[in-house]
Enzyme design. Structure first.
Site, short mmCIF file in Angstrom:
data_model
loop_
_atom_site.label_atom_id
_atom_site.label_comp_id
_atom_site.label_asym_id
_atom_site.label_seq_id
_atom_site.Cartn_x
_atom_site.Cartn_y
_atom_site.Cartn_z
N ASP A 1 7.31 -6.72 -0.23
CA ASP A 1 6.41 -7.80 -0.66
C ASP A 1 5.44 -8.12 0.46
O ASP A 1 5.61 -7.65 1.59
CB ASP A 1 7.23 -9.06 -1.01
N ASP B 1 4.10 -10.88 3.08
CA ASP B 1 4.63 -12.08 3.70
C ASP B 1 3.80 -13.29 3.24
O ASP B 1 2.77 -13.14 2.57
CB ASP B 1 4.60 -11.93 5.23
#
Length: 284
Positions: free
Chosen positions: A209, A211
């Site tokens: 993902d 941050d």
């Protein structure tokens, strides 16, 4: 002592190696305490390999509670020559996207609760860390990823935070201003200890993902992260299978002798108990 050309340390989502022949979970004792789990050994493509799940088989060990010294000492004890670390990370760059792999070349260590050296008692060893990963292993990993046609980045600076909490938005933006590319919680002090132990080390990070710096971060769901994690795990298994097909994985001779060559303390005055504790690491 057996000898294993390569060992894999598995992070989130990686708790076994598929298709491993004659797998055996071995309890290995360490002078530095209990490792994360038993070590799995077996053969893959006729190569002897070892595997250690960093967080335990049930993923019940928090990043700060991992006994990194016992993990590396145990792998050294069974004769591991090379380590490929696999771990999930967040991205600090727009172009390092979820699902991408990153072959790490540099680290920034922001951890503060962990025991980071084998040499904290009776002996002083100053290990150079300007190049924290093995060039040979990095190049081998890059070639395998390129042939596999997986999306990857051949370099990246990994900032390691203590955890288990993720970073604040201010911290995330600070790390971006430093030029960091990815963020994780486990590769330090693992890389430092591998170098002290004379084991060549390479870190393969798997982006799950963005941050929290990213404007769309709040739209990322746990289900999306888990889905990406599972996809990355399958790609990691493909990587493990292909690197095990390498005819010979050479460990750098300079790395093997680095600790002994970096020892400042006169070996004659080191206590016998210390020498015994370090017998696999320092080989004196």
């Amino acid at each position: 002592m057996s000898n294993y050309e390569i060992a894999f340390i598995g992070g989130s989502g990686l708790y076994k190696i598929p298709n491993l022949k004659k797998p055996k979970w071995n309890k290995v004792t360490s002078a530095f305490g209990e490792p994360s789990s038993k070590i799995c050994t077996g053969t893959l493509n006729n190569k002897k390999v070892a595997f250690l799940p960093r967080h335990g088989l049930g993923h019940n060990i928090s990043p700060s509670k991992i006994n990194y010294r016992a993990n590396i000492d145990s792998l050294k004890k069974i004769g591991v020559q090379n380590i490929v670390s696999l771990s999930a990370v967040g991205s600090l760059r727009e172009d390092y996207k979820p699902g991408d792999f990153v072959v790490v070349d540099q680290f920034i260590d922001k951890t503060y609760l962990r025991q980071k050296t084998f040499f904290d008692d009776d002996v002083v060893v100053h290990i150079p860390m300007s190049s924290p990963v093995c060039k040979n292993l990095r190049n081998l990993s890059i070639n395998i990823l390129r042939k596999s046609k997986l999306k990857f980045h051949k370099s990246g600076t990994y900032v390691c935070i203590e955890g288990p909490q993720f970073s604040s938005q201010a911290e995330s933006n600070l790390y971006r201003s430093w030029g960091c590319d990815i963020i994780g919680m486990t590769n330090m002090p693992e890389a430092k200890l591998a170098k002290e132990a004379g084991i060549c080390y390479c870190a393969l990070a798997m982006v799950t993902d963005f941050d929290c710096w990213h404007p769309n971060h709040d739209s990322v769901t746990i289900d999306q992260i888990v889905s990406t994690l599972n996809k990355n795990a399958n790609n990691a298994f493909e990587f493990i299978n292909k690197i095990s097909q390498t005819e010979k994985i050479f460990c750098d001779e300079k790395t093997k002798n680095l600790s002994k060559d970096s020892t400042i303390t006169d070996l004659d005055i080191i206590k016998k108990s210390t020498k015994q504790k370090l017998k696999h690491i320092l080989k004196i």
